[in-house]
Scaffold this motif. Structure first.
Motif, short mmCIF file in Angstrom:
data_model
loop_
_atom_site.label_atom_id
_atom_site.label_comp_id
_atom_site.label_asym_id
_atom_site.label_seq_id
_atom_site.Cartn_x
_atom_site.Cartn_y
_atom_site.Cartn_z
N ALA A 346 -19.22 0.86 -8.65
CA ALA A 346 -18.91 -0.35 -7.89
C ALA A 346 -19.21 -0.23 -6.40
N LYS A 347 -19.17 0.97 -5.88
CA LYS A 347 -19.35 1.15 -4.44
C LYS A 347 -20.69 0.63 -3.94
N ASP A 348 -21.70 0.67 -4.78
CA ASP A 348 -23.05 0.29 -4.36
C ASP A 348 -23.20 -1.21 -4.12
N PHE A 382 -17.32 5.66 3.34
CA PHE A 382 -16.15 4.81 3.12
C PHE A 382 -14.93 5.42 3.82
N THR A 383 -14.08 4.58 4.40
CA THR A 383 -12.85 5.03 5.05
C THR A 383 -11.67 4.24 4.50
N LEU A 384 -10.52 4.90 4.44
CA LEU A 384 -9.31 4.26 3.94
C LEU A 384 -8.71 3.36 5.01
N ALA A 415 11.42 -1.27 -9.81
CA ALA A 415 12.59 -0.91 -8.99
C ALA A 415 12.42 -1.32 -7.53
N SER A 416 11.21 -1.16 -6.99
CA SER A 416 11.00 -1.41 -5.56
C SER A 416 10.66 -2.86 -5.24
N THR A 417 9.87 -3.50 -6.08
CA THR A 417 9.40 -4.85 -5.78
C THR A 417 9.75 -5.87 -6.86
N GLY A 418 10.39 -5.43 -7.94
CA GLY A 418 10.76 -6.37 -9.00
C GLY A 418 9.59 -6.89 -9.79
N THR A 419 8.49 -6.14 -9.80
CA THR A 419 7.27 -6.55 -10.49
C THR A 419 6.86 -5.49 -11.50
N ASP A 420 5.79 -5.75 -12.24
CA ASP A 420 5.17 -4.68 -13.00
C ASP A 420 4.65 -3.63 -12.02
N GLY A 421 4.34 -2.45 -12.52
CA GLY A 421 3.82 -1.39 -11.66
C GLY A 421 2.35 -1.60 -11.35
N PHE A 422 2.00 -1.58 -10.07
CA PHE A 422 0.60 -1.72 -9.64
C PHE A 422 0.34 -0.80 -8.46
N PHE A 423 -0.87 -0.27 -8.41
CA PHE A 423 -1.33 0.52 -7.26
C PHE A 423 -2.43 -0.27 -6.56
N PHE A 424 -2.45 -0.17 -5.21
CA PHE A 424 -3.43 -0.92 -4.42
C PHE A 424 -3.91 -0.07 -3.26
N ALA A 425 -5.23 0.03 -3.12
CA ALA A 425 -5.84 0.72 -1.99
C ALA A 425 -7.08 -0.04 -1.55
N VAL A 426 -7.38 -0.01 -0.26
CA VAL A 426 -8.56 -0.68 0.25
C VAL A 426 -9.36 0.29 1.12
N MET A 427 -10.68 0.30 0.91
CA MET A 427 -11.59 1.18 1.66
C MET A 427 -12.71 0.35 2.27
N GLU A 428 -13.08 0.67 3.49
CA GLU A 428 -14.14 -0.06 4.19
C GLU A 428 -15.41 0.77 4.18
N LYS A 429 -16.53 0.09 3.93
CA LYS A 429 -17.82 0.76 4.00
C LYS A 429 -18.30 0.75 5.44
N VAL A 430 -18.57 1.93 5.97
CA VAL A 430 -18.95 2.06 7.37
C VAL A 430 -20.29 1.38 7.60
N ASN A 431 -20.34 0.59 8.68
CA ASN A 431 -21.59 -0.08 9.06
C ASN A 431 -22.35 0.84 9.99
N ASN A 432 -23.35 1.52 9.49
CA ASN A 432 -24.10 2.50 10.28
C ASN A 432 -24.98 1.88 11.35
N ASP A 433 -25.10 0.55 11.31
CA ASP A 433 -25.92 -0.13 12.30
C ASP A 433 -25.18 -0.34 13.60
N GLU A 434 -23.86 -0.17 13.56
CA GLU A 434 -23.07 -0.42 14.77
C GLU A 434 -23.04 0.81 15.66
#
Length: 434
Positions: A346-348, A382-384, A415-434
């Motif tokens: 998916a990263k591509d 990619f950075t977190l 227990a913490s959020t009253g929801t089903d269990g879910f994991f979430f993370a977001v990573m940014e693709k570095v823009n090498n042109d900057e």
């Protein structure tokens, strides 16, 4: 059906599940087909008994000193209802469809001879023993509490489809069945779990669902969809779309403007999305069939790519308790390999400066933080990014807080959020042109 008949039916169904490894949904369906005289209330009561017994199989088995289907169902009923074991046994004698009267050892167990406080922590938590080290590693001193939260009956959560309706319009249509606003999701409505032998309403036959005003979606799934922070006009790829629940949520967040590509390697899982998207009025969803090469023209052009990765489903144990006891180390290892593969693939599709979102419905570090950190080590472009900041922007500082091992990734739990269990993370693709 009388109580004794319901209990014996539950014993028979649970025997099919535990001894033949039949999925609970199929075992209950097959029993219903073979016993068409049973009414809807009977089927609901039997289903509740079976699912409750599966949710708490270890702890009830410990208290009964026996994990047979009979012991588990008897323990589930008596411990849950507070019924008098002696009266129950007496009632069995007068009912030819009831289980056999209680033995002396069963009577003693049901009167509380064994204290659950003396059980090992994984038994108290109703977590498979082989999985306990990983579970404890993730939640430390709260591991038992987190495990126990997965043994409760789940609510029925609805997401208001803002393409077709407003919160107030949808609420007016479901308030009669006890719906209330969700605690975190601003577009969520919750029908609390029913107790005793009652069942949740069948929303899918109601006009509010048929007209596309609401979708059935756990609040946790709604939350991670909102955290993607999709914007109108963007190009987004839902890489493991499955039945499309998150695709539909993203389309609504985008105000039905832009491009939303829904892909899954299994075309059978995608099949319901065509009708669901039509009902929801989500015109921007383009369902993409496998193989992966059909997406080649999208590479390097997506603003956001969402991976709802294949996982063990630990976070859904409230809803699918039989899967808890079928899970194996081999299955976990297989899911870990699949997760690494979909991250690599998916990263591509992420454009420079774009975002890659990794989501699971697991609560295990091996499937969550472990996969993210490994990916970042192997992909320096990619950075977190901190998801905690987006959480407060979306839901406010007073909303219940999810778990976070690193201050960046998030783990939602019952227990913490009253929801089903879910994991979430977001990573940014570095823009090498900057």
């Amino acid at each position: 059906m009388r109580l004794g008949g319901r209990l014996q039916a539950a014993i028979d169904v649970l025997e099919d599940i535990l001894e033949k490894r039949t999925p609970a949904t199929l075992a209950l369906r097959d029993w219903g087909k073979a016993h068409r005289f049973a009414g809807s209330k009977d089927r609901a009561a039997i289903g509740n008994l079976v699912h409750d017994a599966l949710r708490k199989k270890s702890s009830i088995g410990f208290r009964m000193d026996n994990e047979s289907p009979r012991s588990l169902i008897l323990g589930t009923y008596v411990f849950g209802s507070g019924a008098d074991p002696e009266q129950l046994s007496a009632d069995f004698k007068d009912d030819k469809f009831a289980p056999k009267p209680l033995s002396t050892s069963e009577m003693d167990a049901l009167k509380g001879a064994l204290d659950i406080a003396g059980a090992p922590p994984w038994v108290q938590a109703d977590v498979p023993e082989w999985l306990w080290p990983a579970f404890e590693n993730n939640f430390s001193e709260d591991a038992v509490t987190e495990g126990q939260s997965l043994t409760e009956r789940p609510p029925l959560d609805l997401r208001v489809n803002t393409i077709q309706a407003t919160n107030s319009k949808a609420y007016e249509q479901v308030k009669g069945v006890g719906a209330e606003a969700c605690a975190i999701s601003p577009i969520g409505l919750r029908i609390p779990a029913r107790q005793d032998d009652k069942r949740l309403p069948n929303i899918q036959i109601e006009p509010v669902y048929q007209m596309g005003h609401v979708e059935i979606q756990d609040e946790g799934s709604q939350i991670v969809s909102l955290l993607v922070d999709a914007k109108p006009g963007e190009k987004i790829l839902d890489y493991c779309a499955g039945g499309g629940g998150k695709s539909l949520a993203l389309a609504a967040e985008m105000k039905n403007e832009g491009e939303l590509h829904a892909f899954d390697i299994d075309k059978r899982r995608l099949a319901p999305l065509y009708q669901r998207a039509q009902r929801a009025g989500a015109d921007i969803i383009s369902v993409r069939q496998p193989p992966t090469k059909t997406l080649n023209h999208l590479r390097g052009s997506m603003d956001r790519v969402l991976i709802d990765a294949p996982c063990t489903g630990v976070g859904t144990w409230r809803r699918k308790p039989d899967t808890k006891w079928r899970l194996s180390p081999e299955t976990l290892a297989l899911r870990n390999k699949e997760q690494a593969v979909v991250l690599h693939e998916a990263k591509d599709f992420v454009k420079p400066g774009g975002l890659l979102f990794y989501v699971t419905c697991s609560m295990l570090a091996e499937e969550n933080e472990g996969q993210v950190y490994k990916f970042l080590e192997n992909n320096e472009d990619f950075t977190l990014v901190s998801a905690g900041e987006v959480w407060e922007e979306k839901f406010g500082v007073d909303a219940p807080k999810p778990w976070s091992a690193d201050g960046c990734t998030l783990t939602l739990t019952p227990a913490s959020t009253g929801t089903d269990g879910f994991f979430f993370a977001v990573m940014e693709k570095v823009n090498n042109d900057e």
